[in-house]
Motif scaffolding. Sequence first.
Motif, PDB file in Angstrom:
ATOM      1  N   LYS A  82      28.931  32.369  41.634  1.00 27.84           N
ATOM      2  CA  LYS A  82      28.575  31.585  40.968  1.00 27.84           C
ATOM      3  C   LYS A  82      28.404  31.909  39.515  1.00 27.84           C
ATOM      4  CE  LYS A  82      24.369  31.459  44.295  1.00 27.84           C
ATOM      5  NZ  LYS A  82      22.932  32.125  44.020  1.00 27.84           N
ATOM      6  N   LEU A  83      29.263  32.578  39.286  1.00 26.23           N
ATOM      7  CA  LEU A  83      29.859  33.420  37.467  1.00 26.23           C
ATOM      8  C   LEU A  83      30.772  31.595  38.006  1.00 26.23           C
ATOM      9  CD1 LEU A  83      30.299  34.734  35.129  1.00 26.23           C
ATOM     10  CD2 LEU A  83      32.108  36.011  37.147  1.00 26.23           C
ATOM     11  N   LYS A  84      30.686  31.968  35.973  1.00 27.77           N
ATOM     12  CA  LYS A  84      31.375  29.928  35.624  1.00 27.77           C
ATOM     13  C   LYS A  84      32.789  31.118  34.604  1.00 27.77           C
ATOM     14  CE  LYS A  84      28.761  26.512  36.579  1.00 27.77           C
ATOM     15  NZ  LYS A  84      28.561  24.914  36.121  1.00 27.77           N
ATOM     16  N   ALA A  85      33.732  30.901  34.217  1.00 30.91           N
ATOM     17  CA  ALA A  85      34.195  31.487  33.372  1.00 30.91           C
ATOM     18  C   ALA A  85      35.288  30.501  32.516  1.00 30.91           C
ATOM     19  CB  ALA A  85      35.202  32.643  33.943  1.00 30.91           C
ATOM     20  N   SER A  86      36.115  31.073  31.774  1.00 31.23           N
ATOM     21  CA  SER A  86      36.817  29.863  31.477  1.00 31.23           C
ATOM     22  C   SER A  86      38.308  31.028  31.028  1.00 31.23           C
ATOM     23  CB  SER A  86      36.873  29.210  29.785  1.00 31.23           C
ATOM     24  OG  SER A  86      35.682  30.300  28.861  1.00 31.23           O
ATOM     25  N   ASP A  87      38.437  31.601  29.699  1.00 30.35           N
ATOM     26  CA  ASP A  87      38.881  32.963  29.499  1.00 30.35           C
ATOM     27  C   ASP A  87      38.704  34.146  30.431  1.00 30.35           C
ATOM     28  OD1 ASP A  87      40.456  31.544  27.822  1.00 30.35           O
ATOM     29  OD2 ASP A  87      40.172  32.064  25.673  1.00 30.35           O
ATOM     30  N   LEU A  88      39.810  34.675  30.423  1.00 35.32           N
ATOM     31  CA  LEU A  88      39.171  35.914  31.342  1.00 35.32           C
ATOM     32  C   LEU A  88      40.285  37.284  31.928  1.00 35.32           C
ATOM     33  CD1 LEU A  88      38.276  35.569  35.280  1.00 35.32           C
ATOM     34  CD2 LEU A  88      39.426  34.055  34.017  1.00 35.32           C
ATOM     35  N   ARG A  89      39.732  37.788  32.176  1.00 36.46           N
ATOM     36  CA  ARG A  89      40.767  38.948  32.915  1.00 36.46           C
ATOM     37  C   ARG A  89      39.492  39.423  34.186  1.00 36.46           C
ATOM     38  NH1 ARG A  89      41.539  43.754  28.536  1.00 36.46           N
ATOM     39  NH2 ARG A  89      43.799  42.619  26.844  1.00 36.46           N
ATOM     40  N   LEU A  90      40.507  39.512  35.530  1.00 41.98           N
ATOM     41  CA  LEU A  90      40.234  39.978  36.462  1.00 41.98           C
ATOM     42  C   LEU A  90      40.832  40.783  37.311  1.00 41.98           C
ATOM     43  CD1 LEU A  90      38.351  38.328  38.570  1.00 41.98           C
ATOM     44  CD2 LEU A  90      39.595  36.812  39.416  1.00 41.98           C
ATOM     45  N   TYR A  91      40.318  41.297  38.539  1.00 43.00           N
ATOM     46  CA  TYR A  91      41.209  42.679  39.174  1.00 43.00           C
ATOM     47  C   TYR A  91      40.088  42.781  40.409  1.00 43.00           C
ATOM     48  CZ  TYR A  91      42.048  47.622  40.927  1.00 43.00           C
ATOM     49  OH  TYR A  91      41.783  48.770  41.489  1.00 43.00           O
ATOM     50  N   ALA A  92      41.093  42.244  41.247  1.00 44.91           N
ATOM     51  CA  ALA A  92      40.227  42.635  42.439  1.00 44.91           C
ATOM     52  C   ALA A  92      41.166  44.019  43.325  1.00 44.91           C
ATOM     53  CB  ALA A  92      39.973  41.287  43.128  1.00 44.91           C
ATOM     54  N   GLU A  93      40.210  44.220  44.594  1.00 51.48           N
ATOM     55  CA  GLU A  93      41.464  45.230  45.765  1.00 51.48           C
ATOM     56  C   GLU A  93      41.013  44.217  47.239  1.00 51.48           C
ATOM     57  OE1 GLU A  93      39.723  48.985  45.945  1.00 51.48           O
ATOM     58  OE2 GLU A  93      39.699  49.194  43.753  1.00 51.48           O
ATOM     59  N   PHE A  94      42.199  44.066  47.771  1.00 46.78           N
ATOM     60  CA  PHE A  94      42.856  42.892  48.870  1.00 46.78           C
ATOM     61  C   PHE A  94      42.850  44.081  50.178  1.00 46.78           C
ATOM     62  CE2 PHE A  94      46.290  42.103  46.575  1.00 46.78           C
ATOM     63  CZ  PHE A  94      47.080  41.514  46.944  1.00 46.78           C
ATOM     64  N   ASN A  95      42.900  43.388  50.744  1.00 43.39           N
ATOM     65  CA  ASN A  95      43.576  43.981  52.358  1.00 43.39           C
ATOM     66  C   ASN A  95      43.782  42.266  53.269  1.00 43.39           C
ATOM     67  OD1 ASN A  95      44.396  45.544  54.394  1.00 43.39           O
ATOM     68  ND2 ASN A  95      43.236  46.736  54.263  1.00 43.39           N
ATOM     69  N   VAL A  96      45.153  42.558  53.605  1.00 49.16           N
ATOM     70  CA  VAL A  96      45.173  41.302  54.550  1.00 49.16           C
ATOM     71  C   VAL A  96      45.423  41.822  56.161  1.00 49.16           C
ATOM     72  CG1 VAL A  96      46.396  40.040  52.363  1.00 49.16           C
ATOM     73  CG2 VAL A  96      47.995  41.666  54.140  1.00 49.16           C
ATOM     74  N   SER A  97      44.906  40.676  56.509  1.00 49.84           N
ATOM     75  CA  SER A  97      45.196  40.902  58.723  1.00 49.84           C
ATOM     76  C   SER A  97      46.921  40.704  58.377  1.00 49.84           C
ATOM     77  CB  SER A  97      45.170  39.835  59.072  1.00 49.84           C
ATOM     78  OG  SER A  97      44.707  38.749  58.765  1.00 49.84           O
ATOM     79  N   PRO A  98      47.789  41.077  59.447  1.00 47.17           N
ATOM     80  CA  PRO A  98      49.233  40.268  59.430  1.00 47.17           C
ATOM     81  C   PRO A  98      48.690  39.144  59.507  1.00 47.17           C
ATOM     82  CG  PRO A  98      49.232  42.163  60.837  1.00 47.17           C
ATOM     83  CD  PRO A  98      47.482  42.276  60.310  1.00 47.17           C
ATOM     84  N   GLY A  99      50.248  38.150  58.938  1.00 53.33           N
ATOM     85  CA  GLY A  99      50.626  36.826  58.712  1.00 53.33           C
ATOM     86  C   GLY A  99      49.301  36.124  57.695  1.00 53.33           C
ATOM     87  N   ALA A 100      48.442  36.827  57.731  1.00 48.99           N
ATOM     88  CA  ALA A 100      47.737  35.902  56.583  1.00 48.99           C
ATOM     89  C   ALA A 100      47.651  35.639  55.418  1.00 48.99           C
ATOM     90  CB  ALA A 100      45.980  37.359  56.238  1.00 48.99           C
TER      91      ALA A 100
END
Length: 576
Positions: A82-100
Motif C-alpha cells: 500500500k506504501l507508494k514511493a518514488s525516490d527511496l532507500r530500501l533495506y530488507a532481509e531475505f531467505n531463499v529455498s534451494p533453486g528459488a
Amino acid sequence: MHHLIQKVSLLLLTCPVMVVGQTVKGNYSPLPLKDLSSFESSSANWSVQGNISILPAGAAKVKTQNGEGVLLGNAGNALTTKLKASDLRLYAEFNVSPGAEGSLILPGGQKVRISDSSKQQGSASASTSGYVGQFPTQNAAKAPGLWQTIELSYDASVPNLANSARLNSLALNGVTVLETVYLPNSKTTGDGQPISLEVTKGSIAFRNIGYQLLASRKPLALANLNYKVYSDKWDSKEYSKIDHEGKSAILTQEVTNGMREFHLVYEGDLDVTEAGEYIFTTIYSGPVFSLDVDGKSIIAAGESTSQESHTGSVNLSQGKHQFKIHYSRFPWRQPALGLRVEKAGIRPYDLHVLSSLPEPEPKPYISVTPDMRPEMVRSFILLNGEKYKRTHCISVGSPDGWNYTVDLNRGALIQAWRGKFADVTEMWYERGEPQLLFPAGLKVHVSGRSSLAVLDDAGKAWPDSSNINFLGYKINAQGYPVFRYAIGSATVSDALTSGGSSLSRTFTVEGNANGPLYSLLASGKQIVEIEKGLYQVDDRYYVQTDKKVKVIIRPVGEVKELILPVSGTTSYSMFW
C-alpha cells in the motif's frame, strides 16, 4: 551431555525461536508485518509467519512457525505494498529455498533479481541476486537457509533525462555489487508507485523490511558561526597560538587563507526545525576531525589521507543546539573539510560550501586476483571490534573464489570469504602505512582464537591463546599452503583448500599432543545441527562434518561453541 545438547538443538530446529517485533536497520521506517494489511489484496501464496527454517539443499518443504514478523512467499502472484514511493532507500532481509527465483519490483517497474545463486561459479550474471538490468560486479549471495540482506538507494526520476530512473547503489550482504545504474522507467512515478515482491520459483521469505522516502527539504542548518585558526604544528596535541579569528556565514576550511598547517575550530548553532535522529558524515583530509553537539562527542576521528568518511548520530529536539568542530590539516596534503547530514525521510545534503571539499587526488583500487593457481598475501589484519592489528597473517585466494585468512601466531582461521579476493590498496598505494588487507567479497568472521587446543575434557574453557608454535608451511600440488604447528610433542599439518562449492580443511596429526586435541570450528549465538553432520552457525555459514564423528555443541556463557575431536586425519568443510 553431548546427546542432550543434540536433542535440544534438534528441538530448536523443529520449533524455531519466535521472532518478536521487527529490527530495522538505522533510521529506516519499518513496513509492518503483523499480517498482510500492509499490502494490497493478497493471494494464497503469501503468508505471515513467526519464523521459518530452510535446509540448504534438497526438496524439503519450508518449516514455519505461527506468529508475526516474517513474510513468506511461494511461487505465484506478486504482492504489492500500500506504501507508494518514488525516490527511496530500501533495506530488507531475505531467505531463499534451494533453486528459488523471484524479484523485488521498484516503483518504476524495474526488477531486482533475488535467487538461489550461491553455487554459481565465476562472474555474476542475469541469474544472480542483485541483477537489475546490469550484471552485478560479483556474486555475493549466501546459501539457502541463511538470512541475507539487500540495501539499495533509488531515484525514480533523473533530472534532464526523461523516462529514466537511477539505481545509486545496491549492496548484497554488505558487498556493493552495483553503483550508478541508469534504468528505463515503465511507470510514471510522479505521485509515487508501490513496491512489489514476486516469487516465480520455490519460496522466498522476507523480514525487517525498512524504507526511507527521500524528500529534498533541509530541516537542519548552521547558524552563528565563529572560528579560530591556530598556527601550532599540525601534530600538536594542544594548541594555543591563535593566528586569526572571525565570523563566517558558511562552513569552509578556506578561512585559513592558505596556511600550510593549522588547527581550525568552529563553534555555532544547529538550527533544527524537525526533531529526530540525525546522522552526520564528515569527509576530510587531515590528522584530526571531531564534532561535538551540546557538549557530547558525536564524531572523533583520526587520520584521513584521502577524504575518507566517518559517521555519527544524535537525537535532536526542535530548536537550537550548540556544536563545535575541530579540524587540522596535513601540511603535505590539500586541505579538505566537508560535513553532510541526513535524517529519515530526507535526502542527505551538505552543510559545507562546495569549494571547502575539492576533488580528491585519484586513488587507485589495487587488488590481487588469483588466476590459474592460488595467491598468498602476507599482511596486517584488523578485525571488527579489535583495537590492534594482527601482525602475522596470511590470506589465501583461490581461482574459484573461496578465500581465507590465517593468524599464524595463533594458528587461527580468523575469516573466510567468497568472491573476489583481496583489496590491497592500503598496503601498496604510496607508503602503504596501514599495511591492511581487506576481503573483496562476501566475508564471514570465523574466530579470533586458536583453531586447535588440548583440552583435558570437552567441557573445559577454550584457551585464549593455545600453546601453538608455528613451524612454517609447504605448498601442495594444487598451490595451497599446508601450515605446520607444534602442539606439545605433536606436529599438526593444517590444509585449507577450495572444494569448488565449499572451503575444506584437513588436520593431520603426527606424534603426541599430550592430551585430547580439539578444533574450534565455530562460535555463535545459535549453532544448530539441521541434519546429521550439518551445522548452521547463526546466519553466517554452515559447517559440514563426517556423519560418524561426534561433534560437540556446548554452551559457553551467552554463546555456543562447535568443537571437533582431532586425531590422525580429521576433516570438515564450510560453506555459505
